[in-house]
Each structure stands twice: as C-alpha cells, then as structure tokens.
Design a protein around this motif. Structure first.
Motif, short mmCIF file in Angstrom:
data_model
loop_
_atom_site.label_atom_id
_atom_site.label_comp_id
_atom_site.label_asym_id
_atom_site.label_seq_id
_atom_site.Cartn_x
_atom_site.Cartn_y
_atom_site.Cartn_z
N HIS A 1 0.91 -1.29 -0.01
CA HIS A 1 0.05 0.06 0.17
C HIS A 1 0.82 1.46 0.11
CE1 HIS A 1 -2.00 3.53 1.82
NE2 HIS A 1 -2.98 2.95 1.53
N ALA A 2 1.86 1.40 0.84
CA ALA A 2 2.73 2.32 0.89
C ALA A 2 3.42 2.52 -0.25
CB ALA A 2 3.75 2.21 2.12
N LYS B 1 0.93 4.10 -2.88
CA LYS B 1 0.63 5.46 -2.56
C LYS B 1 1.59 6.34 -3.07
CE LYS B 1 -0.34 8.40 1.27
NZ LYS B 1 -0.59 9.49 0.17
N ILE C 1 -6.16 6.01 -3.18
CA ILE C 1 -4.84 5.80 -2.11
C ILE C 1 -4.09 6.90 -2.00
CG2 ILE C 1 -5.17 3.23 -1.84
CD1 ILE C 1 -2.42 3.12 -3.74
N SER C 2 -3.82 7.84 -3.09
CA SER C 2 -2.98 8.81 -3.23
C SER C 2 -3.49 10.13 -2.82
CB SER C 2 -2.59 9.01 -4.67
OG SER C 2 -1.90 10.01 -5.03
N SER C 3 -3.14 10.90 -2.09
CA SER C 3 -3.31 12.09 -1.35
C SER C 3 -3.15 13.18 -2.86
CB SER C 3 -2.58 12.62 -0.42
OG SER C 3 -1.35 12.82 -0.74
N GLU D 1 -9.60 9.80 0.58
CA GLU D 1 -8.35 9.11 0.47
C GLU D 1 -8.68 8.01 1.41
OE1 GLU D 1 -3.76 9.21 1.60
OE2 GLU D 1 -4.81 11.07 1.43
N THR D 2 -8.30 6.60 0.75
CA THR D 2 -8.31 5.38 1.79
C THR D 2 -7.18 4.97 2.05
OG1 THR D 2 -9.46 3.19 1.48
CG2 THR D 2 -8.35 4.02 -0.68
N ASP D 3 -7.07 3.96 3.20
CA ASP D 3 -5.91 3.39 3.32
C ASP D 3 -5.59 2.13 2.81
OD1 ASP D 3 -7.82 1.74 4.61
OD2 ASP D 3 -7.07 1.93 6.68
N GLY D 4 -6.29 1.95 1.64
CA GLY D 4 -6.23 1.01 0.83
C GLY D 4 -6.76 -0.53 1.37
N ALA D 5 -7.63 -0.44 2.48
CA ALA D 5 -8.25 -1.62 3.25
C ALA D 5 -9.56 -1.95 2.32
CB ALA D 5 -8.72 -1.43 4.68
#
Length: 123
Positions: free
Chosen positions: A13-14, A17, A83-85, A106-110
């Motif tokens: 995810h990181a 992003k 997921i990307s700001s 924005e989502t945390d990818g969950a």
C-alpha cells in the motif's frame, strides 16, 4: 519446469501510494489508450440512469468530471476513492463545481468502501 504458482511481485500500500503521489497529473497522459475503453464503458453502463456512483481508484478525476458534466443525472451523487493524496487533491479540484453532490476521499487501501449503508448504482 516453471512454477505455475509463482506470482509477480506486488506493491505494498505504501509503495503504491508513493508512486501515485509522485505520478500525479501525468496520469492524464494515459488517456490516449484509455479513452476508447472509457467511451465504451459510458456507452454501455447506463450512467444516465445512475443515482449513486462510486469510483475505486479515481485517479485525477477525469472520469468523474466527464460523468458529472455530461452523463449523470443532475441529482446523482459521486464518490471517488483513492490511495494517493495527490490524486484525491486533483480529483477534488476537478469536481469542485459539483461539491454538493460529489466528493473524493483518501483510503488506506483496506478492502472496504467508506460508504456505510449507502447504495451505489455503479461501482
């Protein structure tokens, strides 16, 4: 003999992003090969009858802007998830004139959608 179950490496995810935060507005450059597929989707997905649309991976908001400006009914809502700001910022800028009925988050990818018990006609 090859391993049939081997998988290509995937981005965390990181990492995803970070990539899309750097890639930003350059993503619109891809329209030269995405346009035909998007045109076909719009032609066959009956967006003109939709009242609530959720777009997962809204990118720069190009599809959102097109749907809101030309396709969706005037009372339809739109939710873009990304997921990307950087992409969320770009989408928010594009959909600002429809802020009463359109938003980007924005989502945390969950693997869950931030829509509560809401219903969507198109995802």
């Amino acid at each position: 003999m090859t391993n049939a179950t081997a998988h290509a490496p995937t981005l965390s995810h990181a990492e995803a992003k970070s990539f899309y935060d750097r890639f930003g507005k350059l993503r619109d450059w891809q329209s030269f090969y995405e346009s035909a597929a998007i045109d076909d989707m719009i032609a066959h997905a009956a967006f003109e009858c939709a009242h609530a649309v959720v777009e997962i991976g809204c990118g720069t908001g190009a599809l959102a802007e097109r749907l809101l400006a030309d396709v969706l009914p005037a009372d339809a809502t739109y939710l873009g998830i990304e997921i990307s700001s950087t992409m969320v910022k770009l989408t928010r800028e594009r959909i600002a004139r429809w802020s009463a009925r359109a938003r980007a988050v924005e989502t945390d990818g969950a693997p869950r959608l931030p829509v509560g018990n809401a219903i969507a006609d198109r995802i």
